[in-house]
Design a protein around this motif. Structure first.
Motif, mmCIF file in Angstrom:
data_model
loop_
_atom_site.group_PDB
_atom_site.id
_atom_site.type_symbol
_atom_site.label_atom_id
_atom_site.label_comp_id
_atom_site.label_asym_id
_atom_site.label_seq_id
_atom_site.Cartn_x
_atom_site.Cartn_y
_atom_site.Cartn_z
ATOM 1 N N ILE A 74 0.678 -1.378 0.058
ATOM 2 C CA ILE A 74 0.184 -0.273 -0.189
ATOM 3 C C ILE A 74 0.868 1.375 -0.407
ATOM 4 N N GLY A 75 0.765 2.225 -0.697
ATOM 5 C CA GLY A 75 1.280 3.311 -1.102
ATOM 6 C C GLY A 75 1.696 4.398 -0.061
ATOM 7 N N TRP A 76 0.348 4.097 0.531
ATOM 8 C CA TRP A 76 0.266 5.213 1.784
ATOM 9 C C TRP A 76 1.020 4.817 3.361
ATOM 10 N N ALA A 77 1.135 3.423 3.334
ATOM 11 C CA ALA A 77 2.081 2.957 4.863
ATOM 12 C C ALA A 77 3.492 2.788 3.968
ATOM 13 N N ALA A 78 4.088 3.687 2.875
ATOM 14 C CA ALA A 78 5.396 3.083 2.631
ATOM 15 C C ALA A 78 5.971 4.898 2.731
ATOM 16 N N ILE A 79 4.408 5.326 1.893
ATOM 17 C CA ILE A 79 4.615 7.078 2.964
ATOM 18 C C ILE A 79 5.112 7.280 4.696
ATOM 19 N N ASP A 151 9.188 -4.825 -9.368
ATOM 20 C CA ASP A 151 8.132 -3.162 -11.298
ATOM 21 C C ASP A 151 7.845 -1.765 -10.609
ATOM 22 N N VAL A 152 7.409 -1.041 -11.263
ATOM 23 C CA VAL A 152 7.174 0.380 -11.326
ATOM 24 C C VAL A 152 6.473 0.750 -9.808
ATOM 25 N N MET A 153 5.627 -0.237 -9.798
ATOM 26 C CA MET A 153 5.227 0.722 -7.900
ATOM 27 C C MET A 153 5.831 0.328 -7.202
ATOM 28 N N THR A 154 7.314 -0.902 -7.167
ATOM 29 C CA THR A 154 7.702 -1.073 -5.931
ATOM 30 C C THR A 154 9.329 0.369 -5.931
ATOM 31 N N PHE A 155 9.651 0.782 -6.994
ATOM 32 C CA PHE A 155 10.532 2.463 -6.815
ATOM 33 C C PHE A 155 9.387 2.944 -6.619
ATOM 34 N N LEU A 156 8.456 3.785 -6.396
ATOM 35 C CA LEU A 156 7.205 4.627 -6.830
ATOM 36 C C LEU A 156 7.173 4.121 -4.964
ATOM 37 N N PHE A 157 7.443 2.734 -4.994
ATOM 38 C CA PHE A 157 6.856 3.143 -2.782
ATOM 39 C C PHE A 157 8.401 3.799 -2.409
ATOM 40 N N PHE A 158 9.204 3.084 -3.070
ATOM 41 C CA PHE A 158 11.043 3.820 -2.662
ATOM 42 C C PHE A 158 11.056 5.328 -2.139
ATOM 43 N N ALA A 159 10.341 5.387 -3.805
ATOM 44 C CA ALA A 159 10.620 7.537 -3.921
ATOM 45 C C ALA A 159 9.263 7.990 -3.016
#
Length: 174
Positions: A74-79, A151-159
Motif C-alpha cells: 500500500i502506497g500510504w504505508a510506504a509514505i 516493478d515500477v510500483m516498487t520504485f514508486l514506493f521507494f520514492a
C-alpha cells in the motif's frame, strides 16, 4: 435588589489617577510585555541518527507485517515509513542538514526490509513454516524473489518513502 455600578472614572488609571503611558498595557505590572526566551536550538546529530534508525526498523516491521497479512503493498504505508523515520530524525536531532538525507536513505532501507518481510510472511503461510525462519534462514531466496517481482510500483514506493522522510525531517526540526 441592588445592581453593581462601575466606579466613576477610568478603571485603568493608576492609583494617582494617571493614565498608563506608551507601551505599558492596562493592568500590566512591572512595565512593558517581554516575550519568553526562545527555545534552544537542538543540534544532536547522534541522537537524530539513532532515533531515525530505530523508527525505520520499527516502521519496516509494521510495513512488512501489514503487506504480508493482506498480501499486497500500500502506497500510504510506504509514505508512513518515510514520515516516521524523518519525524524521529528531525525531532531528536534538530536542524542538522545531514539528518533529512540520512532519514531518506534509512526509509529506503526500511521499505526494502518491509517488502522482504512481506514476502517472507506470504511464503511462510503457503509453506506452513515460521516467517521468522523464512526471513532469517532463507534471506537469499527472499532477495531473489524480491528482485524477480519488482516493478515500477516498487520504485514508486521507494520514492514516496524517501520524499516523506526528507520532508518530515526538515519540518520536524523547525
Amino acid at each position: 435588589m441592588s445592581q453593581s455600578v462601575p466606579p466613576p472614572g477610568n478603571p485603568f488609571a493608576n492609583a494617582d489617577g494617571a493614565q498608563p503611558q506608551g507601551d505599558q498595557q492596562p493592568g500590566a505590572f512591572g512595565g512593558p510585555f517581554t516575550p519568553p526566551p526562545a527555545a534552544p536550538v537542538r543540534n544532536n546529530v547522534g541522537l537524530g541518527l539513532v532515533a531515525a534508525l530505530v523508527a525505520a526498523l520499527v516502521a519496516a516491521g509494521v510495513y512488512g507485517g501489514i503487506a504480508g497479512a493482506i498480501e499486497r503493498e500500500i502506497g500510504w504505508a510506504a509514505i508512513g515509513v518515510g514520515f516516521l523515520t524523518g519525524l524521529a530524525a528531525g525531532k531528536a536531532g534538530g536542524r542538522n542538514p545531514v539528518l533529512p538525507v540520512v532519514a531518506a536513505a534509512l526509509s529506503l532501507g526500511a521499505v526494502y526490509l518491509g517488502q522482504l518481510l512481506a514476502i517472507a510472511i506470504i511464503v511462510a503461510k503457503e509453506l506452513d513454516v515460521s516467517a521468522t525462519d523464512m526471513f532469517l534462514k532463507h534471506f537469499d531466496l527472499l532477495t531473489r524473489a524480491w528482485s524477480e517481482s519488482k516493478d515500477v510500483m516498487t520504485f514508486l514506493f521507494f520514492a514516496l518513502a524517501a520524499f516523506a522522510a526528507f520532508s518530515a525531517a526538515r519540518k520536524a526540526s523547525a
